[in-house]
Motif scaffolding. Sequence first.
Motif, PDB file in Angstrom:
ATOM      1  N   ARG A 145      78.990  68.040  47.607  1.00 21.39           N
ATOM      2  CA  ARG A 145      77.679  68.340  47.195  1.00 21.39           C
ATOM      3  C   ARG A 145      76.710  67.406  47.683  1.00 21.39           C
ATOM      4  NH1 ARG A 145      76.815  71.557  42.255  1.00 21.39           N
ATOM      5  NH2 ARG A 145      78.736  72.719  41.901  1.00 21.39           N
TER       6      ARG A 145
ATOM      7  N   ARG B 287      72.181  66.170  47.709  1.00 19.14           N
ATOM      8  CA  ARG B 287      70.779  66.549  46.681  1.00 19.14           C
ATOM      9  C   ARG B 287      69.699  65.899  47.121  1.00 19.14           C
ATOM     10  NH1 ARG B 287      70.114  65.626  40.400  1.00 19.14           N
ATOM     11  NH2 ARG B 287      67.828  66.719  40.170  1.00 19.14           N
TER      12      ARG B 287
ATOM     13  N   THR C 226      72.848  76.889  47.188  1.00 17.23           N
ATOM     14  CA  THR C 226      71.983  76.072  46.092  1.00 17.23           C
ATOM     15  C   THR C 226      72.581  76.317  44.824  1.00 17.23           C
ATOM     16  OG1 THR C 226      69.969  75.946  47.423  1.00 17.23           O
ATOM     17  CG2 THR C 226      69.626  75.359  45.221  1.00 17.23           C
TER      18      THR C 226
ATOM     19  N   THR D 214      71.357  72.629  39.138  1.00 18.99           N
ATOM     20  CA  THR D 214      71.136  71.248  39.361  1.00 18.99           C
ATOM     21  C   THR D 214      70.460  71.191  40.707  1.00 18.99           C
ATOM     22  OG1 THR D 214      73.331  71.331  40.580  1.00 18.99           O
ATOM     23  CG2 THR D 214      73.387  70.796  38.518  1.00 18.99           C
ATOM     24  N   GLN D 215      70.083  72.345  41.318  1.00 19.20           N
ATOM     25  CA  GLN D 215      69.260  72.132  42.649  1.00 19.20           C
ATOM     26  C   GLN D 215      70.141  71.230  43.477  1.00 19.20           C
ATOM     27  OE1 GLN D 215      66.678  74.030  43.235  1.00 19.20           O
ATOM     28  NE2 GLN D 215      67.256  74.909  41.518  1.00 19.20           N
ATOM     29  N   GLU D 216      71.543  71.224  43.441  1.00 20.12           N
ATOM     30  CA  GLU D 216      72.117  70.720  44.584  1.00 20.12           C
ATOM     31  C   GLU D 216      72.714  71.555  45.583  1.00 20.12           C
ATOM     32  OE1 GLU D 216      74.521  67.205  42.094  1.00 20.12           O
ATOM     33  OE2 GLU D 216      75.154  68.990  41.806  1.00 20.12           O
TER      34      GLU D 216
END
Length: 753
Positions: A249, A251, A280, A284-286
């Motif tokens: 992952r 970010r 996406t 978590t918008q990761e």
Amino acid sequence: MLTRNCLSLLLWVLFDGGLLTPLHPQQQQTLEAEPKENVPVPGRRSSAQRVKRGWVWNQFFVLEEYMGSEPQYVGKLHSDLDKGVGTVKYTLSGDGAGTVFTIDETTGDIHAIRSLDREEKPFYTLRAQAVDVDTKKPLEPESEFIIKVQDINDNEPKFLDGPYVASVPEMSPVGVIRTALPNMDREVKEQYQVLIQAKDMGGQLGGLAGTTTVNITLTDVNDNPPRFPKSIFHLKVPESSHVGSAIGRIRAVDPDFGKNAEIEYNIVPGDGGNLFDITTDENTQEGVIKLKKPLDFETKKAYTFKVEASNLHLDHRFHSVGPFKDTATVKINVLDMDEPPVFSKPMYTMEVYEDTPVGTIIGAVTAQDLDAASSSVRYFIDWKSDVDSYFTIDATEGTIATNELLDRESTAQYNFSIIASKVSNPLLTSKVNVIINVLDVNEFPPEISVPYETSVCENAKPGQVIQTVTAADKDLSPAGQRFSFRLSAEASNKPNFTVHDYRNNTAGIETRRNGYSRRQQELYFLPVVIEDSSYPVQSSTNTMTIRVCRCDSDGTILSCNVEAIFLPVGLSTGALIAILLCIVILLVIVVLYVALRRQKKKDTLMTSKEDIRDNVIHYDDEGGGEEDTQAFDIGALRNPKVIEDNKIRRDIKPDTLRFPRQRPPVEDNTDIRDFINQRLQENDVDPTAPPYDSLATYAYEGNGSVAESLSSIDSLTTEADQDYDYLSDWGPRFKILADMFGEEESYNPDKVT
């Protein structure tokens, strides 16, 4: 307030006394009373004249929130009939009478006895009346008046719904709510609190004020692009990772909120872009990096590619800030793992002929260990897929051989799994499917398909086709399989029927005679030989049954059953059925008669009195004891010579007459037990004794009883040899028996027969 009330009272006195006359009488201040017809009033005109109202007052006012020590004076009531001598009494009723307002009964003065609040009740409606003190009768009709509560500034302004909440987009221009600072940024400060004050009396001195709070929130706008916290991300991925699994992952940070902070990740085309994918995580918008294809450490050990992060929802007002996206580099290092062997093919297909000898090798599978430290591989068959063990595999070479004879007609295809494991780590295994198709061997001859039976008309002509036949083969017929038809050698010379092969795997049965007769021959059996074209050639002889039938001139069959043969004789179907019924009835009568005869003869033999055993079995009459000499001749048992004359069995009907065997003579004093044992032994060793002997019980009572045996079988030869004196010692119950057998002189045993 007091000044106002005094002025009201002065005006009332002036008008009532006639000193002042209003130019325009006001209805709300002066009310005329109804004329009094029956009440004489001194100093007044007669009842026929119009009478001025007896008492008048103005509308009263009272201040709210009066805090004085004395009751607040409201006003005064007065009647023109009141001469001030105490003959008139004033009464008050209505809203607040007695509780809020009181009246002096003599003077008519009204006072407020408590503090009033105009916001609670703005006015009060009351009724007043003047009553004669002596007669208690009203001097004037009852009238209403209003006391109004005058307002004072005793309540400050209030905000009803405070505290208030408001929201303003960040970076907003000047509007209803004015910002004190330019470009207010939500990411710097999101919440603001404003205190608002409201004053009455136009803000003049002495006015009251109220305050409230307004909470102002700056709402977010997409004024910030996403940014990666670092330019390079390093990931380590085992080569055994499964396709579709998440391997890492990354970010990018966006200080905006909500949908303005939603980020989309994309892999920039380049090295490794076809092996990996990125999505996406909505929570978590990761950016989640996933594997699209399997990795192999031995092929490539590292991959490098770029990832771009951008906002989904852009605001055109902030395009001047710059591009709303950012780029970072991802480096992936592949880790070497101990992997299972890899087969050279994803699936193996083999072929073998049926009936192949056991142990014949039909193919092989190959698997290799691709790791750096290559290990040997061992093979074995998954027993769950080959329960019957039709095949075996060499553990080292991977060759597959037959373990049983295969039959294509039973099972045409076998599907099982081969497992390969590493010698260095047997837990690492891989599996591959193997399909073996069993090839057909021509082992079954062709046969005629149904029907095997056909018919021919009596009036058939030579060369007429009466049936078309086809063939079927249990073997798997190859393309272009041909079947040939012909008559067998023994049937070729008979001038009845022939077989015409059409050479298209069908043949026709043709007649060779001009007409057939059912009376001469109803059925014909035609042997047909069929051969196939496979190797080795297989053939079979199939017998067809041809029935001669009666037909009309068009060849339509009228009858093929047996009864039709007898129709020309003149007997109808009903007559034939009646004859058959009579024959059946006669047969039933004969069978019943024979059965009854046999049963009767058997009963006669079984009840014969000459058979000693049957006498014992059927003896059901109660005799008279030892003195009864007519019921049974016991001498036959005591003297076995009596039965020596008749040696033929009487319980069954003998098939052939057998001469009696010679037995040794039996002495007169032979014990009955020895006699029975002797006869039992003779029957056991006699080979001519029938197997239908009935069960015979040879019972013998021992000497265990105190009284010894009472049976006549074990008695002495004569009654005189026995001693019955012991019966007298048995007590009164046996006294009669002792007296009976004690008189030996009265008993003559020679007379017993």
